[in-house]
Design an enzyme around this catalytic site. Structure first.
Site, PDB file in Angstrom:
ATOM      1  N   ARG A 209       0.796  -1.201   0.019  1.00  0.00           N
ATOM      2  CA  ARG A 209       0.016  -0.161  -0.003  1.00  0.00           C
ATOM      3  C   ARG A 209       0.861   1.342  -0.014  1.00  0.00           C
ATOM      4  NH1 ARG A 209      -4.100  -1.193   4.791  1.00  0.00           N
ATOM      5  NH2 ARG A 209      -4.495  -3.523   4.125  1.00  0.00           N
TER       6      ARG A 209
ATOM      7  N   ARG B 289      -3.923   6.760   4.900  1.00  0.00           N
ATOM      8  CA  ARG B 289      -3.974   7.693   6.056  1.00  0.00           C
ATOM      9  C   ARG B 289      -2.951   8.470   6.474  1.00  0.00           C
ATOM     10  NH1 ARG B 289      -7.774   4.169   9.881  1.00  0.00           N
ATOM     11  NH2 ARG B 289      -6.533   2.932   8.856  1.00  0.00           N
TER      12      ARG B 289
ATOM     13  N   ARG C 186     -10.752  11.587   1.424  1.00  0.00           N
ATOM     14  CA  ARG C 186     -11.419  10.396   2.277  1.00  0.00           C
ATOM     15  C   ARG C 186     -12.605  11.088   2.786  1.00  0.00           C
ATOM     16  NH1 ARG C 186     -13.516   7.136   4.314  1.00  0.00           N
ATOM     17  NH2 ARG C 186     -13.134   4.976   5.439  1.00  0.00           N
TER      18      ARG C 186
ATOM     19  N   ASP D 273      -9.311  -2.535  -3.197  1.00  0.00           N
ATOM     20  CA  ASP D 273      -9.104  -3.342  -2.098  1.00  0.00           C
ATOM     21  C   ASP D 273      -9.413  -4.813  -2.544  1.00  0.00           C
ATOM     22  OD1 ASP D 273      -8.431  -3.208   1.075  1.00  0.00           O
ATOM     23  OD2 ASP D 273      -9.869  -4.614   0.803  1.00  0.00           O
TER      24      ASP D 273
ATOM     25  N   TYR E 115     -11.765 -13.521   5.269  1.00  0.00           N
ATOM     26  CA  TYR E 115     -12.637 -12.372   5.543  1.00  0.00           C
ATOM     27  C   TYR E 115     -14.086 -12.854   5.245  1.00  0.00           C
ATOM     28  CZ  TYR E 115      -8.774  -9.469   5.523  1.00  0.00           C
ATOM     29  OH  TYR E 115      -7.529  -8.996   6.083  1.00  0.00           O
TER      30      TYR E 115
HETATM   31  O1  1CP Z   1      -1.619   2.195  -2.367  1.00  0.00           O
HETATM   32  C1  1CP Z   1      -2.748   1.532  -2.097  1.00  0.00           C
HETATM   33  O2  1CP Z   1      -3.387   1.832  -0.883  1.00  0.00           O
HETATM   34  C2  1CP Z   1      -3.175   0.469  -2.549  1.00  0.00           C
HETATM   35  C3  1CP Z   1      -4.408  -0.054  -2.502  1.00  0.00           C
HETATM   36  C4  1CP Z   1      -4.813  -1.201  -1.270  1.00  0.00           C
HETATM   37  C5  1CP Z   1      -4.294  -2.595  -1.317  1.00  0.00           C
HETATM   38  C6  1CP Z   1      -3.092  -3.142  -2.293  1.00  0.00           C
HETATM   39  C7  1CP Z   1      -5.509  -1.185  -0.364  1.00  0.00           C
HETATM   40  C8  1CP Z   1      -6.277   0.120   0.165  1.00  0.00           C
HETATM   41  N1  1CP Z   1      -5.824  -2.410   0.216  1.00  0.00           N
HETATM   42  C9  1CP Z   1      -4.876  -3.352  -0.438  1.00  0.00           C
HETATM   43  C10 1CP Z   1      -4.726  -4.768   0.009  1.00  0.00           C
HETATM   44  C11 1CP Z   1      -5.058  -5.344   1.127  1.00  0.00           C
HETATM   45  N2  1CP Z   1      -6.460  -4.978   1.615  1.00  0.00           N
HETATM   46  C12 1CP Z   1      -4.686  -6.495   1.705  1.00  0.00           C
HETATM   47  C13 1CP Z   1      -3.446  -7.209   1.051  1.00  0.00           C
HETATM   48  C14 1CP Z   1      -2.194  -6.460   1.437  1.00  0.00           C
HETATM   49  C15 1CP Z   1      -1.812  -6.224   2.824  1.00  0.00           C
HETATM   50  O3  1CP Z   1      -1.861  -7.324   3.686  1.00  0.00           O
HETATM   51  O4  1CP Z   1      -1.986  -5.142   3.607  1.00  0.00           O
HETATM   52  C16 1CP Z   1      -5.637  -6.674   2.703  1.00  0.00           C
HETATM   53  C17 1CP Z   1      -5.402  -7.932   3.760  1.00  0.00           C
HETATM   54  C18 1CP Z   1      -6.872  -5.999   2.847  1.00  0.00           C
HETATM   55  C19 1CP Z   1      -7.933  -5.785   3.655  1.00  0.00           C
HETATM   56  C20 1CP Z   1      -8.148  -4.589   4.111  1.00  0.00           C
HETATM   57  N3  1CP Z   1      -8.379  -3.298   3.591  1.00  0.00           N
HETATM   58  C21 1CP Z   1      -7.987  -4.424   5.728  1.00  0.00           C
HETATM   59  C22 1CP Z   1      -7.945  -5.440   6.868  1.00  0.00           C
HETATM   60  C23 1CP Z   1      -6.645  -5.766   7.374  1.00  0.00           C
HETATM   61  C24 1CP Z   1      -6.396  -6.764   8.219  1.00  0.00           C
HETATM   62  O5  1CP Z   1      -5.673  -6.705   8.840  1.00  0.00           O
HETATM   63  O6  1CP Z   1      -7.234  -7.870   8.270  1.00  0.00           O
HETATM   64  C25 1CP Z   1      -8.230  -2.856   6.011  1.00  0.00           C
HETATM   65  C26 1CP Z   1      -8.412  -2.192   7.276  1.00  0.00           C
HETATM   66  C27 1CP Z   1      -8.633  -2.297   4.751  1.00  0.00           C
HETATM   67  C28 1CP Z   1      -8.788  -1.025   4.332  1.00  0.00           C
HETATM   68  C29 1CP Z   1      -7.951  -0.201   3.296  1.00  0.00           C
HETATM   69  N4  1CP Z   1      -7.676  -0.474   2.026  1.00  0.00           N
HETATM   70  C30 1CP Z   1      -6.641   0.131   1.483  1.00  0.00           C
HETATM   71  C31 1CP Z   1      -6.365   1.291   2.380  1.00  0.00           C
HETATM   72  C32 1CP Z   1      -5.725   2.572   2.144  1.00  0.00           C
HETATM   73  C33 1CP Z   1      -7.053   0.914   3.662  1.00  0.00           C
HETATM   74  C34 1CP Z   1      -7.190   1.653   4.797  1.00  0.00           C
HETATM   75  C35 1CP Z   1      -8.546   2.434   5.072  1.00  0.00           C
HETATM   76  C36 1CP Z   1      -8.159   4.065   4.851  1.00  0.00           C
HETATM   77  O7  1CP Z   1      -7.227   4.551   4.857  1.00  0.00           O
HETATM   78  O8  1CP Z   1      -9.213   4.495   4.527  1.00  0.00           O
END
Ligand code: 1CP
Length: 323
Positions: free
Chosen positions: A2, A6, A15, A52, A128
């Site tokens: 990522r 935030r 956001r 996501d 999930y």
């Molecule tokens: O630059 C980027 O942000 C790229 C986009 C991206 C990617 C590649 C996001 C946006 N999520 C992901 C992948 C993702 N999402 C994974 C696989 C990679 C990793 O292990 O991090 C997983 C497990 C998720 C699931 C997910 N999305 C969770 C749960 C994590 C957990 O510990 O169980 C959460 C909280 C999110 C929200 C999310 N997705 C992306 C962002 C930037 C966010 C945070 C929310 C926000 O900032 O508003």
């Protein structure tokens, strides 16, 4: 990993304008701007699409929400009937806004900055879907998958099908490389690793490659350590993401076969300063003699000062040499 998120003030700003997180993922002009934000600030060599992994369960018809301060919340699958109600028929229609995001982003990106599309690997997405959100122990999904393998296999089939369609359409819209995230692969018992991790991933790679033979597929199965070489050869991925537990010796052995990506622990970027510099330089000096993409070992922490990321980008651009 990522890049957006935030830790960037301009992300927090956009956001607040979106109704919720999924709404941001499905609003192409905003999602494209979020994808481009870290590129404008840090000038990396590639951008990763902002979306996501949980858009797939959403597209299959499961209820998915992101709750502020809590993360993803899904209506959990509790039996065979819940899998029967899922459908791959409208996946492409449902995810059309993501493909539009890819098109808009590709049009805005400089020609020499690659756009990486992605999806979650079936096992990680299934965790999930069964647990109803994030979990620490994976007991529910594992017990159900072991207790009713037919239902679990049906779900994996749906995920292979929908994820392949999703990735092919990302390529058609302009994605130049693809990454499959199997973040929770380490929770799978060794005896079931082939069925839950390797085989579903191999099938996706095969389907995507038949459609787009020249688009590299990067696999990331976090925390599997000594199983990485088998994961690479048995899935057919072109490159592999390494987490921060992978040693230099292991990384070099893998790099003899495929390009590696990684593996700076995001905690070094959160801490910043000399320790981050030293660790980044160590990784570059160890791995840059073979095919190597510098990256974090996992997603960036939301409290990371963006100044640290800027400093890290400078170190990488200077080839890791002391300035
Ligand atoms: O630059 C980027 O942000 C790229 C986009 C991206 C990617 C590649 C996001 C946006 N999520 C992901 C992948 C993702 N999402 C994974 C696989 C990679 C990793 O292990 O991090 C997983 C497990 C998720 C699931 C997910 N999305 C969770 C749960 C994590 C957990 O510990 O169980 C959460 C909280 C999110 C929200 C999310 N997705 C992306 C962002 C930037 C966010 C945070 C929310 C926000 O900032 O508003």
């Amino acid at each position: 990993m990522r890049q957006a998120g935030r830790y960037l003030p301009e992300y927090r700003e956009i956001r607040t304008q979106a109704k919720d997180f999924l709404d941001l993922c499905y609003t192409p002009d905003r999602a494209a701007r979020v994808t481009l934000q870290p590129i404008e600030r840090f000038r990396p060599d590639a951008a990763i699409l902002f979306s996501d992994i949980l858009v797939i369960p959403d597209a299959l018809g499961q209820q998915v929400r992101f709750v502020e301060g809590r993360g993803p919340v899904l209506e959990p699958i509790s039996g065979p009937d819940d899998v029967t109600t899922l459908s791959t028929g409208r996946v492409l229609e449902h995810l059309a806004p993501v493909f539009e995001t890819v098109r808009l982003t590709r049009a805005e990106l400089p020609a020499d900055v690659a756009l990486i599309g992605f999806a979650g690997a079936p096992w990680t997405v299934a965790t999930y879907m069964f647990e109803g959100g994030s979990t620490r122990d994976f007991n529910t999904v594992k017990a159900r998958a072991i207790g009713d393998p037919e239902t679990f296999d049906r779900l994996l089939d749906l995920l292979v099908d929908s994820t392949s369609q999703y990735l092919k359409a990302q390529v058609d819209a302009g994605a130049q490389a693809l990454q499959l995230f199997d973040t929770w692969a380490s929770a799978v018992p060794a005896s079931l690793f082939g069925g839950w991790v390797t085989e579903p991933t191999r099938r996706i790679v095969e389907i995507v490659k038949a459609h787009a033979p020249d688009v590299p597929v990067i696999g990331f199965a976090r925390g599997i350590g000594p199983r990485i070489p088998d994961y690479v050869t048995q899935t057919g991925i072109d490159a592999v993401g390494l987490d921060s537990a992978v040693t230099e010796k292991e990384a070099l052995a893998i790099q003899a076969h495929v390009p590696v990506q990684g593996n700076l622990d995001p905690a070094f970027v959160l801490a910043g300063g000399r320790p981050m510099e030293d660790e980044a330089r160590r990784i570059i000096s160890e791995l840059s003699h073979g095919p190597f993409v510098f990256n974090l070992a996992h997603g960036i922490n939301k409290d990371t000062p963006h100044e640290n990321v800027e400093q890290l980008a400078e170190i990488i651009r200077s080839g890791g040499k002391p300035t």
